[in-house]
Scaffold this motif. Structure first.
Motif, PDB file in Angstrom:
ATOM      1  N   ALA A  58      47.425   8.049  47.606  1.00 48.93           N
ATOM      2  CA  ALA A  58      48.133   9.044  46.800  1.00 48.93           C
ATOM      3  C   ALA A  58      47.202   9.690  45.784  1.00 48.93           C
ATOM      4  CB  ALA A  58      49.323   8.395  46.093  1.00 48.93           C
ATOM      5  N   TYR A  59      46.275   8.920  45.219  1.00 50.02           N
ATOM      6  CA  TYR A  59      45.337   9.458  44.233  1.00 50.02           C
ATOM      7  C   TYR A  59      44.491  10.579  44.826  1.00 50.02           C
ATOM      8  CZ  TYR A  59      41.259   9.631  41.152  1.00 50.02           C
ATOM      9  OH  TYR A  59      40.242  10.046  40.333  1.00 50.02           O
ATOM     10  N   LEU A  60      44.096  10.434  46.091  1.00 44.68           N
ATOM     11  CA  LEU A  60      43.244  11.436  46.727  1.00 44.68           C
ATOM     12  C   LEU A  60      44.026  12.553  47.392  1.00 44.68           C
ATOM     13  CD1 LEU A  60      40.500   9.179  48.343  1.00 44.68           C
ATOM     14  CD2 LEU A  60      40.379  10.460  46.209  1.00 44.68           C
ATOM     15  N   ASN A  61      45.272  12.323  47.752  1.00 40.21           N
ATOM     16  CA  ASN A  61      46.026  13.302  48.541  1.00 40.21           C
ATOM     17  C   ASN A  61      47.186  13.958  47.808  1.00 40.21           C
ATOM     18  OD1 ASN A  61      44.535  12.868  51.004  1.00 40.21           O
ATOM     19  ND2 ASN A  61      45.599  10.909  51.205  1.00 40.21           N
ATOM     20  N   ASN A  62      47.707  13.307  46.784  1.00 39.79           N
ATOM     21  CA  ASN A  62      48.895  13.815  46.106  1.00 39.79           C
ATOM     22  C   ASN A  62      48.518  14.336  44.726  1.00 39.79           C
ATOM     23  OD1 ASN A  62      51.372  13.691  44.363  1.00 39.79           O
ATOM     24  ND2 ASN A  62      52.315  13.057  46.290  1.00 39.79           N
ATOM     25  N   PRO A  63      48.736  15.628  44.454  1.00 36.89           N
ATOM     26  CA  PRO A  63      48.310  16.174  43.155  1.00 36.89           C
ATOM     27  C   PRO A  63      49.034  15.561  41.973  1.00 36.89           C
ATOM     28  CG  PRO A  63      49.602  17.784  44.395  1.00 36.89           C
ATOM     29  CD  PRO A  63      49.327  16.656  45.330  1.00 36.89           C
ATOM     30  N   ILE A  64      50.309  15.195  42.145  1.00 36.03           N
ATOM     31  CA  ILE A  64      51.052  14.589  41.041  1.00 36.03           C
ATOM     32  C   ILE A  64      50.486  13.209  40.719  1.00 36.03           C
ATOM     33  CG2 ILE A  64      53.316  13.790  40.283  1.00 36.03           C
ATOM     34  CD1 ILE A  64      53.163  16.776  40.452  1.00 36.03           C
ATOM     35  N   ALA A  65      50.230  12.398  41.738  1.00 38.81           N
ATOM     36  CA  ALA A  65      49.650  11.077  41.518  1.00 38.81           C
ATOM     37  C   ALA A  65      48.257  11.185  40.926  1.00 38.81           C
ATOM     38  CB  ALA A  65      49.607  10.301  42.831  1.00 38.81           C
ATOM     39  N   ASN A  66      47.466  12.135  41.411  1.00 36.22           N
ATOM     40  CA  ASN A  66      46.119  12.316  40.885  1.00 36.22           C
ATOM     41  C   ASN A  66      46.156  12.668  39.404  1.00 36.22           C
ATOM     42  OD1 ASN A  66      43.730  14.348  40.243  1.00 36.22           O
ATOM     43  ND2 ASN A  66      43.050  13.017  41.906  1.00 36.22           N
ATOM     44  N   ARG A  67      47.047  13.559  39.035  1.00 38.94           N
ATOM     45  CA  ARG A  67      47.131  13.965  37.626  1.00 38.94           C
ATOM     46  C   ARG A  67      47.581  12.803  36.747  1.00 38.94           C
ATOM     47  NH1 ARG A  67      47.225  18.431  34.328  1.00 38.94           N
ATOM     48  NH2 ARG A  67      48.584  18.281  32.507  1.00 38.94           N
ATOM     49  N   ALA A  68      48.553  12.019  37.219  1.00 38.29           N
ATOM     50  CA  ALA A  68      49.038  10.888  36.432  1.00 38.29           C
ATOM     51  C   ALA A  68      47.913   9.895  36.153  1.00 38.29           C
ATOM     52  CB  ALA A  68      50.183  10.201  37.160  1.00 38.29           C
ATOM     53  N   ILE A  69      47.117   9.585  37.169  1.00 32.04           N
ATOM     54  CA  ILE A  69      46.015   8.629  36.997  1.00 32.04           C
ATOM     55  C   ILE A  69      44.947   9.203  36.082  1.00 32.04           C
ATOM     56  CG2 ILE A  69      44.136   7.465  38.215  1.00 32.04           C
ATOM     57  CD1 ILE A  69      46.081   7.144  40.584  1.00 32.04           C
ATOM     58  N   GLU A  70      44.673  10.496  36.215  1.00 28.97           N
ATOM     59  CA  GLU A  70      43.660  11.118  35.362  1.00 28.97           C
ATOM     60  C   GLU A  70      44.120  11.188  33.912  1.00 28.97           C
ATOM     61  OE1 GLU A  70      40.490  12.038  36.029  1.00 28.97           O
ATOM     62  OE2 GLU A  70      40.849  10.999  37.915  1.00 28.97           O
ATOM     63  N   VAL A  71      45.405  11.452  33.671  1.00 28.02           N
ATOM     64  CA  VAL A  71      45.910  11.501  32.295  1.00 28.02           C
ATOM     65  C   VAL A  71      45.771  10.145  31.630  1.00 28.02           C
ATOM     66  CG1 VAL A  71      48.001  11.747  30.892  1.00 28.02           C
ATOM     67  CG2 VAL A  71      47.463  13.456  32.632  1.00 28.02           C
TER      68      VAL A  71
END
Length: 438
Positions: A58-71
């Motif tokens: 999800a971190y690599l493919n899903n923009p919502i998951a990526n943003r949550a982890i980056e925040v």
């Protein structure tokens, strides 16, 4: 003779129905299919691997998951400052940890845990090695006898203290995993950072656990919406021909069917009895935006983020609501900063670092000097101003009222007060009249 309500000859007809008082522990059809965790320590350990793999995807493919982890990663892993009496030691320690802070914070959120191995080189220097979570062998569980045991690669003694970690020489999936073997690393040489959700929990579980399924549903809903929009762009018309008069229309015939082209500004007159019906593949698109936002709000709640922080959508935000949301987020972030980053990473690393440097003769070994070095303070990253003027005015008023110190206010900005005072001194020395206003 009178009887209290519920007693006497007619009491059995008027006695209130008995009802279970704690509905959460009840049964019935409303609870059918509801999940339960009878042994959360064991069940979280069993679910850790699959949940981690899905969170990585999800971190690599899903923009919502990526943003949550980056925040969360930028919140926990932004530069920390070290404050001890030795400024040179502070600077050297900050240089040591700086490259590891953001990757470590990302791993903590994405994988649910982070491991840092402390390696003393032949030159007597302490080197940090960030390990993949699965490199601490999750399949290694055995009883060592006498109360000692290994659980998912973590070794405990008879007093339930962690004494070692069993580490694979190569991360799983690497080229050399065919000959992979486990190495026992003493606990003093390993830092394990994770947020235990239950007493006795051995390994961490990804912070995306509450929302992974919802993220998948949201992704599929978004894909379905995109396909629906593509279909909506393909307008299709159907001509009804009760009496066969459509044959009079001009068009091309293919396999016995008449194909009529529709062009901009074209008008066609249908013969008597013929009618045209158009498909409506775009029905329901008006509600899809509200539906996706509702899912995004659930995901944001499950990740302890505000809707705007998760999506970057400020269309419905206002100053008051965003300020309240940010204050709540900051309270949780500061708790995690203190308990996880400072408590489980920075402080134990600092203690080991000064031990190694003292043995190497780079720091004084006297009891007084060592005590001063251990009395270190870690300044977490500061917060950006929501309303600069009002925030500064409030801090000034708190300092003047004796409710805050200058050091506390400066630390909340992520600065070192000694550095601030040195900068102000330089400003006064270079400005006319010592920086005094006329």
């Amino acid at each position: 003779m009178s009887f209290p309500f519920g007693f006497g000859p007619l009491g059995r007809f008027f006695r209130p129905a008995q009802k279970r008082q704690i509905e959460a522990g009840g049964g019935g059809r409303r609870w059918e299919g509801a999940g339960m965790l009878h042994a959360p320590q064991t069940q979280t350990l069993a679910a850790r691997g699959a949940a981690k793999a899905r969170a990585n995807a999800a971190y690599l493919n899903n923009p919502i998951a990526n943003r949550a982890i980056e925040v969360w990663g930028s919140t926990l892993g932004k530069g920390w400052q070290v404050r001890s009496y030795d400024r040179a030691a502070n600077d050297a320690f900050e240089d040591l940890i700086r490259p590891f802070m953001l990757p470590l914070a990302r791993a903590l959120v994405r994988d649910g845990e982070a491991f840092v191995q402390l390696v003393v080189t032949s030159a007597g220097q302490l080197r940090l090695k960030h390990l993949a979570a699965d490199q601490i062998d999750p399949s290694l569980t055995r009883d060592l006898g006498g109360g000692a045991r290994i659980m998912a690669g973590v070794e405990y003694d008879a007093e339930d203290q962690i004494v070692a970690y069993h580490v694979l020489r190569e991360p799983p999936g690497s080229t050399f995993t065919l000959t992979n073997e486990t190495v026992r690393v003493p606990a003093v040489d390993m830092l394990h950072i994770f947020d235990p959700l239950f007493p006795g929990q051995v390994r961490g579980i990804t912070w995306l656990t509450p929302v992974l399924l919802k993220l998948r549903d949201r992704d599929e809903a978004s894909d379905a919406l995109l396909m629906q929009l593509k279909v909506a762009a393909l307008m299709t018309g159907y001509i009804s021909d009760p009496d066969g008069s459509v044959a009079e229309l001009l068009g091309t015939t293919s396999e016995g069917a008449l194909n009529l082209a529709l062009e901009p500004a074209m008008m066609r007159i249908l013969p008597p009895g013929a009618s045209v019906t158009f498909s409506k593949p775009g029905d329901g698109l008006a509600q899809i935006d509200a539906f996706l936002k509702a899912i995004d709000r659930e995901i944001a709640a499950g990740l302890s983020l505000t809707f705007a922080m998760l999506t970057g959508d400020l269309g419905e935000a206002n100053y008051s609501s965003e300020r309240v949301g940010l204050l709540e987020f900051r309270r949780r972030a500061e708790m995690l900063q203190r308990n996880l980053i400072e408590g489980q990473f920075l402080r134990p690393l600092w203690r080991r670092w000064i031990e190694v440097r003292t043995l190497a003769g780079e720091l004084p070994a006297g009891p007084a000097a060592q005590a001063e070095l251990r009395a270190v303070r870690f300044v977490p990253p500061g917060w950006a101003w929501v309303d600069p003027k009002n925030d500064v005015d409030a801090d000034i008023a708190a300092i003047n009222a004796g409710l805050k110190s200058r050091e506390e206010v400066v630390a909340a900005r992520g600065r070192d007060i000694d550095e601030v005072d040195e900068e102000r001194a330089r400003d006064r020395a270079t400005m006319p009249n010592g920086g005094n206003q006329q």
